[in-house]
Design a protein around this motif. Structure first.
Motif, PDB file in Angstrom:
ATOM      1  N   ASN A 226       0.851  -1.183   0.000  1.00  0.00           N
ATOM      2  CA  ASN A 226       0.000   0.000   0.000  1.00  0.00           C
ATOM      3  C   ASN A 226       0.891   1.239   0.000  1.00  0.00           C
ATOM      4  O   ASN A 226       2.086   1.153   0.288  1.00  0.00           O
ATOM      5  CB  ASN A 226      -0.947   0.015   1.192  1.00  0.00           C
ATOM      6  CG  ASN A 226      -2.296   0.633   0.835  1.00  0.00           C
ATOM      7  OD1 ASN A 226      -2.390   1.466  -0.073  1.00  0.00           O
ATOM      8  ND2 ASN A 226      -3.341   0.244   1.550  1.00  0.00           N
ATOM      9  N   TYR A 227       0.300   2.377  -0.306  1.00  0.00           N
ATOM     10  CA  TYR A 227       1.118   3.584  -0.466  1.00  0.00           C
ATOM     11  C   TYR A 227       0.271   4.841  -0.278  1.00  0.00           C
ATOM     12  O   TYR A 227      -0.964   4.800  -0.273  1.00  0.00           O
ATOM     13  CB  TYR A 227       1.750   3.619  -1.863  1.00  0.00           C
ATOM     14  CG  TYR A 227       0.732   3.579  -2.972  1.00  0.00           C
ATOM     15  CD1 TYR A 227       0.106   4.743  -3.414  1.00  0.00           C
ATOM     16  CD2 TYR A 227       0.364   2.375  -3.570  1.00  0.00           C
ATOM     17  CE1 TYR A 227      -0.861   4.706  -4.408  1.00  0.00           C
ATOM     18  CE2 TYR A 227      -0.595   2.328  -4.560  1.00  0.00           C
ATOM     19  CZ  TYR A 227      -1.196   3.495  -4.977  1.00  0.00           C
ATOM     20  OH  TYR A 227      -2.159   3.465  -5.954  1.00  0.00           O
ATOM     21  N   ILE A 228       0.971   5.963  -0.137  1.00  0.00           N
ATOM     22  CA  ILE A 228       0.354   7.287  -0.122  1.00  0.00           C
ATOM     23  C   ILE A 228       1.168   8.165  -1.071  1.00  0.00           C
ATOM     24  O   ILE A 228       2.406   8.112  -1.065  1.00  0.00           O
ATOM     25  CB  ILE A 228       0.359   7.900   1.291  1.00  0.00           C
ATOM     26  CG1 ILE A 228      -0.615   7.136   2.202  1.00  0.00           C
ATOM     27  CG2 ILE A 228      -0.019   9.378   1.255  1.00  0.00           C
ATOM     28  CD1 ILE A 228      -0.583   7.606   3.654  1.00  0.00           C
ATOM     29  N   VAL A 229       0.488   8.954  -1.894  1.00  0.00           N
ATOM     30  CA  VAL A 229       1.150   9.928  -2.767  1.00  0.00           C
ATOM     31  C   VAL A 229       0.899  11.313  -2.192  1.00  0.00           C
ATOM     32  O   VAL A 229      -0.255  11.706  -1.987  1.00  0.00           O
ATOM     33  CB  VAL A 229       0.621   9.849  -4.217  1.00  0.00           C
ATOM     34  CG1 VAL A 229       1.305  10.910  -5.082  1.00  0.00           C
ATOM     35  CG2 VAL A 229       0.840   8.461  -4.798  1.00  0.00           C
TER      36      VAL A 229
ATOM     37  N   MET B  98       4.918   0.992   1.300  1.00  0.00           N
ATOM     38  CA  MET B  98       5.363  -0.089   2.177  1.00  0.00           C
ATOM     39  C   MET B  98       4.904  -1.426   1.626  1.00  0.00           C
ATOM     40  O   MET B  98       3.830  -1.542   1.039  1.00  0.00           O
ATOM     41  CB  MET B  98       4.824   0.081   3.599  1.00  0.00           C
ATOM     42  CG  MET B  98       5.671   0.953   4.476  1.00  0.00           C
ATOM     43  SD  MET B  98       5.236   0.803   6.221  1.00  0.00           S
ATOM     44  CE  MET B  98       6.244   2.133   6.896  1.00  0.00           C
ATOM     45  N   LEU B  99       5.760  -2.418   1.860  1.00  0.00           N
ATOM     46  CA  LEU B  99       5.478  -3.786   1.425  1.00  0.00           C
ATOM     47  C   LEU B  99       5.642  -4.703   2.621  1.00  0.00           C
ATOM     48  O   LEU B  99       6.713  -4.759   3.229  1.00  0.00           O
ATOM     49  CB  LEU B  99       6.451  -4.186   0.309  1.00  0.00           C
ATOM     50  CG  LEU B  99       6.279  -5.576  -0.293  1.00  0.00           C
ATOM     51  CD1 LEU B  99       5.011  -5.621  -1.151  1.00  0.00           C
ATOM     52  CD2 LEU B  99       7.476  -5.935  -1.153  1.00  0.00           C
TER      53      LEU B  99
ATOM     54  N   VAL C 194       2.210   3.162   6.856  1.00  0.00           N
ATOM     55  CA  VAL C 194       2.733   4.191   5.944  1.00  0.00           C
ATOM     56  C   VAL C 194       2.515   5.572   6.567  1.00  0.00           C
ATOM     57  O   VAL C 194       3.428   6.406   6.620  1.00  0.00           O
ATOM     58  CB  VAL C 194       2.042   4.121   4.570  1.00  0.00           C
ATOM     59  CG1 VAL C 194       2.475   5.294   3.697  1.00  0.00           C
ATOM     60  CG2 VAL C 194       2.368   2.814   3.865  1.00  0.00           C
ATOM     61  N   GLU C 195       1.295   5.808   7.040  1.00  0.00           N
ATOM     62  CA  GLU C 195       0.951   7.127   7.600  1.00  0.00           C
ATOM     63  C   GLU C 195       1.804   7.456   8.819  1.00  0.00           C
ATOM     64  O   GLU C 195       2.344   8.558   8.949  1.00  0.00           O
ATOM     65  CB  GLU C 195      -0.533   7.147   7.982  1.00  0.00           C
ATOM     66  CG  GLU C 195      -1.462   7.120   6.777  1.00  0.00           C
ATOM     67  CD  GLU C 195      -2.908   6.937   7.176  1.00  0.00           C
ATOM     68  OE1 GLU C 195      -3.153   6.491   8.316  1.00  0.00           O
ATOM     69  OE2 GLU C 195      -3.794   7.218   6.351  1.00  0.00           O
TER      70      GLU C 195
ATOM     71  N   PHE D 126       6.006   7.191   7.867  1.00  0.00           N
ATOM     72  CA  PHE D 126       6.584   8.215   7.007  1.00  0.00           C
ATOM     73  C   PHE D 126       6.270   9.629   7.472  1.00  0.00           C
ATOM     74  O   PHE D 126       7.132  10.499   7.475  1.00  0.00           O
ATOM     75  CB  PHE D 126       6.103   8.047   5.570  1.00  0.00           C
ATOM     76  CG  PHE D 126       6.749   6.904   4.841  1.00  0.00           C
ATOM     77  CD1 PHE D 126       8.104   6.924   4.566  1.00  0.00           C
ATOM     78  CD2 PHE D 126       6.016   5.804   4.449  1.00  0.00           C
ATOM     79  CE1 PHE D 126       8.717   5.872   3.905  1.00  0.00           C
ATOM     80  CE2 PHE D 126       6.607   4.750   3.776  1.00  0.00           C
ATOM     81  CZ  PHE D 126       7.960   4.779   3.503  1.00  0.00           C
ATOM     82  N   PHE D 127       5.031   9.870   7.848  1.00  0.00           N
ATOM     83  CA  PHE D 127       4.649  11.256   8.081  1.00  0.00           C
ATOM     84  C   PHE D 127       4.955  11.734   9.487  1.00  0.00           C
ATOM     85  O   PHE D 127       4.768  12.899   9.806  1.00  0.00           O
ATOM     86  CB  PHE D 127       3.197  11.471   7.675  1.00  0.00           C
ATOM     87  CG  PHE D 127       3.033  11.231   6.197  1.00  0.00           C
ATOM     88  CD1 PHE D 127       3.605  12.098   5.285  1.00  0.00           C
ATOM     89  CD2 PHE D 127       2.379  10.110   5.730  1.00  0.00           C
ATOM     90  CE1 PHE D 127       3.498  11.862   3.927  1.00  0.00           C
ATOM     91  CE2 PHE D 127       2.274   9.866   4.372  1.00  0.00           C
ATOM     92  CZ  PHE D 127       2.830  10.741   3.465  1.00  0.00           C
ATOM     93  N   GLY D 128       5.473  10.808  10.325  1.00  0.00           N
ATOM     94  CA  GLY D 128       6.101  11.265  11.551  1.00  0.00           C
ATOM     95  C   GLY D 128       7.397  11.980  11.191  1.00  0.00           C
ATOM     96  O   GLY D 128       7.891  12.841  11.914  1.00  0.00           O
ATOM     97  N   ASP D 129       7.981  11.616  10.020  1.00  0.00           N
ATOM     98  CA  ASP D 129       9.212  12.253   9.562  1.00  0.00           C
ATOM     99  C   ASP D 129       8.989  13.676   9.066  1.00  0.00           C
ATOM    100  O   ASP D 129       9.938  14.451   8.959  1.00  0.00           O
ATOM    101  CB  ASP D 129       9.834  11.422   8.435  1.00  0.00           C
ATOM    102  CG  ASP D 129      10.276  10.058   8.909  1.00  0.00           C
ATOM    103  OD1 ASP D 129      10.772   9.966  10.038  1.00  0.00           O
ATOM    104  OD2 ASP D 129      10.112   9.087   8.163  1.00  0.00           O
ATOM    105  N   ARG D 130       7.771  14.011   8.750  1.00  0.00           N
ATOM    106  CA  ARG D 130       7.501  15.361   8.255  1.00  0.00           C
ATOM    107  C   ARG D 130       7.858  16.419   9.307  1.00  0.00           C
ATOM    108  O   ARG D 130       8.294  17.528   8.960  1.00  0.00           O
ATOM    109  CB  ARG D 130       6.025  15.485   7.852  1.00  0.00           C
ATOM    110  CG  ARG D 130       5.717  16.795   7.137  1.00  0.00           C
ATOM    111  CD  ARG D 130       4.275  16.862   6.689  1.00  0.00           C
ATOM    112  NE  ARG D 130       4.000  18.117   6.013  1.00  0.00           N
ATOM    113  CZ  ARG D 130       4.169  18.322   4.709  1.00  0.00           C
ATOM    114  NH1 ARG D 130       4.623  17.347   3.943  1.00  0.00           N
ATOM    115  NH2 ARG D 130       3.899  19.493   4.165  1.00  0.00           N
ATOM    116  N   LYS D 131       7.705  16.080  10.587  1.00  0.00           N
ATOM    117  CA  LYS D 131       8.052  17.019  11.653  1.00  0.00           C
ATOM    118  C   LYS D 131       9.543  17.355  11.610  1.00  0.00           C
ATOM    119  O   LYS D 131       9.951  18.477  11.893  1.00  0.00           O
ATOM    120  CB  LYS D 131       7.672  16.437  13.010  1.00  0.00           C
ATOM    121  CG  LYS D 131       6.169  16.268  13.218  1.00  0.00           C
ATOM    122  CD  LYS D 131       5.875  15.680  14.585  1.00  0.00           C
ATOM    123  CE  LYS D 131       4.376  15.496  14.796  1.00  0.00           C
ATOM    124  NZ  LYS D 131       4.075  14.878  16.106  1.00  0.00           N
TER     125      LYS D 131
END
Length: 516
Positions: A244-247, A255-256, A339-340, A343-348
């Motif tokens: 699954n993925y997020i764009v 992620m696989l 994925v959420e 990855f998006f913990g890295d946005r901080k």
């Protein structure tokens, strides 16, 4: 680099790693953030934990739906990685199952291995709860447990714990019905049985038979445990990959999950630039190097030609599933949750870096350079790329220094920066949002001059070891960023990865020179 703020308040498993990325320890947690944070808050660790914390340089985690799934996943990951600091905790056996054999009069037993005829149920994390379930099913349906049926009735028959198929007191059909009911319960269809047991428990309590009522309460709890879904370890006879993925912001975060015979054994994550056919390109590249599973679970349909390609690589048909509901849909959503969070913990980190460096936009693509040599020999350069806050190893590059003699880190940095960005200009590829140089003001100046010669205006900084000071062109003093701030920790993480990659290449060249 270990970033505690990226951890969620959710159940799952965490993996401490050393600077080479080797897994040192696998742990489970009801709350990942609280559990991992406790390692850094406590000061009086036992010797083994103190040694672990000294060696740990990185952290990975996998979110699960329940704490039970975290138990199961921990067991699988330990057996996969054999972490050094888990040695004393490892169990060479898998969690046990309940087995209904395939005989004419099936017997019920506890099985460590799910091989042989009949049906297997589980595995169960808790031996106590497994034994409760085993005893409830065995007693309720009076199933035999003997390996070989005796010629006369045993004590279990006389106390009403067995229906006595050995002496013909129950027909094949009647016994078969008992087995069907037991199978139904073990598969989780147990509501009617629980209701009858609850009524019996209340009756015993009203008659002040409290000990028996408490025993029934425990048995009911054990049966209810069966209803909890265990997505991380399911009885399957084939392998699955779940993708699954997020764009977001023109970047794909994918992620696989690799599931072998129903057991999640690994997760792999990727970050790359978005393109119209990105999923097809990813699958072709990935499965050109890796064996396709028997079933691929994805969020969208694939072209028939791609499915045929997978079958060609596999040597037999690959089933591609796009689930709309049920267990497989839940697994797809679990990957998306990872994925959420992952990855998006890295946005901080990206936002902190943008703020501290006053960058015009979020540094989504960061490239970092390092130089490695041994007393001036086998000098090499490395470049690592972070995309969306994560390593994008597909875009790592290494350079064998060609135009520099002896020890000259300034000239070596200038060479690799020149070669990298003149090539990107020539091929008309995207430029990074930020460049990081491992070194002080001298290395930074050398790299900055090469960018000016190429007429490139890309934000560039350097980070000096020891005090982890961050420099920018034009300023004599380092930026007022403390080394334990989020922005600095992120820069250190990227620099450490570039350093690791450079050393690995340097060792490779030295090994080759010894062989020749």
């Amino acid at each position: 680099m270990i970033d505690l703020e990226a951890l969620p308040h959710l159940p799952g498993c965490y993996l401490f790693k050393d600077e080479e990325g080797t897994v040192l320890y696998v742990g489970k947690a009801k709350d990942l953030k609280k559990r991992v944070s406790s390692y850094f808050q406590k000061r009086d660790h036992d010797p083994k934990t103190a040694s672990l914390m000294q060696a740990a340089r990185g952290l990975d985690f996998i979110v699960t739906n329940t704490e039970v799934e975290a138990f199961l996943l921990e067991n699988t990951l330990i057996k996969k990685h054999w972490p050094r600091y888990n040695i004393l905790l490892k169990d060479s056996k898998r969690y046990a199952c309940i087995h209904l054999t395939g005989e004419k009069f099936p017997r019920i037993r506890i099985a460590r291995k799910n091989t042989g005829e009949g049906e297997f149920f589980g595995p169960f994390v808790s031996a106590k709860e497994r034994d409760y379930i085993y005893e409830v099913v065995r007693k309720t349906f009076q199933l035999r447990t003997c390996k070989k049926m005796p010629s006369r009735a045993c004590l279990r028959y006389h106390i009403g714990a067995c229906s006595g198929p050995c002496i013909g007191s129950v027909s094949t059909e009647e016994y078969g019905e008992k087995v069907k009911k037991a199978t139904s319960v073990l598969k989780g269809n147990i509501r009617e049985l629980i209701e009858s047991m609850e009524a019996e428990m209340k009756e015993m309590a009203s008659r002040q038979m409290f000990e028996q009522a408490m025993a029934l309460r425990d048995e009911i709890a054990a049966l209810e445990y069966l209803q909890e879904k265990q997505n991380m370890e399911r009885q399957k006879k084939h392998d699955e990959d779940i993708l699954n993925y997020i764009v977001r912001d023109n970047t794909v975060y994918l992620m696989l999950f690799k599931v072998y015979k129903g057991t999640l054994e690994d997760k792999q994550d990727y970050v790359f630039a978005f393109g119209e056919d990105f999923l097809e390109e990813f699958l072709v590249q990935y499965y050109s190097k890796n064996d396709p599973p028997e079933e691929l679970i994805v969020p969208e349909s694939l072209e028939e030609s791609l499915v045929e390609f997978l079958a060609h690589v596999k040597g037999k048909k690959v089933r591609v599933t796009v689930p709309k509901q049920g267990e497989k849909k839940e697994l797809l959503e679990l990957v998306l949750k990872n994925v959420e969070i992952g990855f998006f913990g890295d946005r901080k980190k990206l936002e902190a870096l943008q703020n501290k460096l006053s960058l015009p936009r979020l540094p989504n693509v960061i490239e970092c350079f390092d130089i490695s040599h041994l007393s001036g020999t086998a000098t090499v350069g490395s470049m690592v790329q972070f995309r969306g806050g994560r390593p994008d190893k597909h875009n790592y590059r290494r350079f064998k220094i060609e135009g520099v003699e002896g020890i000259d880190d300034f000239a070596s940095i200038a060479e690799v920066v020149r070669r990298r960005y003149s090539r990107l200009l020539e091929d008309k590829h995207e430029m990074p949002d930020l460049i990081i140089i491992d070194g002080g003001k001298g290395q930074l100046s050398s790299a900055f001059q090469e960018l000016r010669k190429l007429r490139l205006r890309i934000p560039i900084i350097s980070i000096a070891k020891r005090e982890e000071e961050i420099y920018v062109p034009g300023l004599k003093s380092p930026l007022p960023i403390k080394k334990d701030e989020k922005a600095s920790l992120f820069v250190q993480e990227i620099r450490d990865e570039a350093h690791r990659f450079a050393i690995t290449y340097n060792r490779l060249l030295r090994q080759k020179s010894l062989i020749q």
